[in-house]
Design a protein around this motif. Structure first.
Motif, short mmCIF file in Angstrom:
data_model
loop_
_atom_site.label_atom_id
_atom_site.label_comp_id
_atom_site.label_asym_id
_atom_site.label_seq_id
_atom_site.Cartn_x
_atom_site.Cartn_y
_atom_site.Cartn_z
N ASP A 69 0.84 -1.20 0.00
CA ASP A 69 0.00 0.00 0.00
C ASP A 69 0.86 1.24 0.00
OD1 ASP A 69 -2.24 1.63 0.12
OD2 ASP A 69 -2.54 1.36 2.28
N HIS A 70 0.33 2.31 -0.58
CA HIS A 70 1.00 3.60 -0.48
C HIS A 70 -0.01 4.73 -0.37
CE1 HIS A 70 4.09 6.77 -1.55
NE2 HIS A 70 4.63 6.10 -0.55
N GLY A 71 -1.18 4.42 0.18
CA GLY A 71 -2.15 5.46 0.51
C GLY A 71 -3.05 5.88 -0.64
N PRO A 72 -4.12 6.62 -0.31
CA PRO A 72 -5.10 7.02 -1.33
C PRO A 72 -4.57 7.97 -2.38
CG PRO A 72 -6.05 7.16 0.88
CD PRO A 72 -4.58 6.94 1.05
N GLN A 73 -3.37 8.55 -2.14
CA GLN A 73 -2.81 9.41 -3.18
C GLN A 73 -2.19 8.60 -4.31
OE1 GLN A 73 -1.19 8.69 -0.48
NE2 GLN A 73 0.92 8.29 -1.07
N ALA A 74 -1.95 7.32 -4.08
CA ALA A 74 -1.43 6.47 -5.16
C ALA A 74 -2.56 6.24 -6.17
CB ALA A 74 -0.95 5.14 -4.59
N PRO A 75 -2.30 6.46 -7.46
CA PRO A 75 -3.39 6.35 -8.44
C PRO A 75 -4.14 5.02 -8.39
CG PRO A 75 -1.47 7.34 -9.45
CD PRO A 75 -1.04 6.90 -8.09
N SER A 76 -3.45 3.92 -8.19
CA SER A 76 -4.12 2.62 -8.17
C SER A 76 -5.09 2.52 -7.00
CB SER A 76 -3.08 1.49 -8.10
OG SER A 76 -2.23 1.65 -6.97
N ILE A 77 -4.66 3.00 -5.83
CA ILE A 77 -5.52 2.94 -4.65
C ILE A 77 -6.69 3.89 -4.79
CG2 ILE A 77 -5.63 3.28 -2.16
CD1 ILE A 77 -3.99 0.85 -2.91
N ALA A 78 -6.42 5.11 -5.28
CA ALA A 78 -7.49 6.09 -5.48
C ALA A 78 -8.54 5.56 -6.44
CB ALA A 78 -6.90 7.40 -5.99
N ALA A 79 -8.10 4.92 -7.51
CA ALA A 79 -9.03 4.39 -8.50
C ALA A 79 -9.91 3.31 -7.89
CB ALA A 79 -8.27 3.84 -9.70
N ALA A 84 -15.25 1.78 -5.86
CA ALA A 84 -16.07 1.16 -4.82
C ALA A 84 -17.31 1.99 -4.50
CB ALA A 84 -15.24 0.97 -3.55
N THR A 85 -17.32 3.27 -4.89
CA THR A 85 -18.49 4.12 -4.65
C THR A 85 -19.43 4.16 -5.85
OG1 THR A 85 -17.53 6.20 -5.47
CG2 THR A 85 -17.05 5.58 -3.17
N CYS A 86 -19.10 3.39 -6.88
CA CYS A 86 -19.88 3.45 -8.12
C CYS A 86 -20.81 2.26 -8.32
CB CYS A 86 -18.93 3.57 -9.31
SG CYS A 86 -17.98 5.10 -9.32
N GLY A 87 -20.97 1.43 -7.30
CA GLY A 87 -21.91 0.33 -7.40
C GLY A 87 -21.31 -0.96 -7.92
N VAL A 88 -19.98 -1.04 -8.03
CA VAL A 88 -19.36 -2.27 -8.48
C VAL A 88 -18.94 -3.10 -7.26
CG1 VAL A 88 -18.52 -1.17 -10.57
CG2 VAL A 88 -17.02 -1.31 -8.59
N GLY A 89 -18.65 -4.37 -7.47
CA GLY A 89 -18.21 -5.23 -6.38
C GLY A 89 -16.73 -5.06 -6.08
N TRP A 235 -12.54 -2.21 0.37
CA TRP A 235 -13.44 -2.66 1.43
C TRP A 235 -13.69 -1.54 2.43
CZ3 TRP A 235 -17.29 -5.40 2.42
CH2 TRP A 235 -17.66 -5.75 3.73
N GLU A 236 -12.63 -0.80 2.80
CA GLU A 236 -12.83 0.32 3.73
C GLU A 236 -13.77 1.36 3.15
OE1 GLU A 236 -9.85 2.72 6.50
OE2 GLU A 236 -9.69 3.37 4.40
#
Length: 260
Positions: A69-79, A84-89, A235-236
């Protein structure tokens, strides 16, 4: 009559052999692997086709742990969090983040591994020329060194290199790639007049190279490692809720270039 091998040979694999009631992975019955083989060891067996244990297994697992992990500023984590807020699993959110790992974000480990190979082949006496040639072909940044966020030191790299040193002292790895990576680090410090420490990509590339992995596998193993962070963040975010979250809060707007 058609030879059944023309179908069976369509997908050839040495990874799995299976029939009803029997699963063999790399020649090992799956029931003998369950409960006796760690997950990192299983990854190695599946990808490399051989067992790994002792200091080599510990080194491999350390590299996987370091890059989760490298936090929500990392593009992969942010994406992944936005997805996860768009209705996908969860799996789709993870895949969204995983697909962000490319040559710039996620590819530096593979590039560093290739650089180490090139430097070792050319020899330490021509290191400066090797680095100049690399930059002429790939741009001014050397993969695996420096970090825009972690200054002066990426806290993961020294620990990983210390583990490589321990494994080399025990004879588990040769230590050649750690040596050439440190030589590059020292050369950069002299060249720029300030330290340019190795980062997580450079350190994990050392480990994978010491273990005998071709450079492209450094990128693949990074993706496996980062998938842990993608799952955790997806998940968070699912538990936190939110709908259609974008990269910035709604009150912020983009710059509109009206004259273009």
């Amino acid at each position: 009559m058609t030879d059944r091998n023309d179908v069976a040979d369509w997908w050839r694999t040495a990874i799995i052999d299976m029939e009803p009631g029997r699963i063999h992975l790399r020649g090992h019955p799956v029931q003998e692997l369950i409960g006796t083989t760690g997950f990192a060891q299983m990854i190695w067996l599946m990808v490399m086709g051989e067992r790994i244990d002792g200091p080599r297994a510990a080194l491999f697992e350390a590299a996987l742990v370091a890059a989760v992990d490298h936090g929500p500023q990392a593009p992969s984590i942010a994406a992944a969090r936005m997805a996860a807020t768009c209705g996908v699993g969860l799996q789709s959110a993870m895949a969204t983040g995983l697909n962000m790992l490319g040559n710039v974000h996620g590819g530096a480990g593979e590039q560093a591994g290739a650089l180490y190979q090139q430097a070792l082949t050319a020899g330490p006496d021509t290191l400066g020329q090797t680095l100049d040639q690399w930059r002429s072909e790939h741009g001014r940044f050397l993969p695996g060194f420096g970090h825009r966020f972690h200054k002066p030191v990426d806290p993961r790299a020294p620990r990983l290199l210390a583990l490589v040193d321990e494994a080399a002292q025990s004879g588990a790895v040769g230590g050649r790639f750690a040596m050439i990576a440190r030589a590059i680090e020292a050369h950069l410090a002299l060249e720029r007049g300030k330290p340019v420490p190795m980062n997580i990509d450079g350190a994990t590339a050392v480990i994978y190279a010491e273990l005998g992995c071709p450079p492209p596998l450094a990128r693949g193993f990074f993706g496996l490692s980062r998938s842990v962070g993608l799952l955790a963040h997806a998940w968070e975010q699912t538990e936190q809720g939110g709908r259609n979250k974008g990269p910035t809060p709604p009150g912020y707007r983009w710059t509109y270039d009206a004259d273009k």
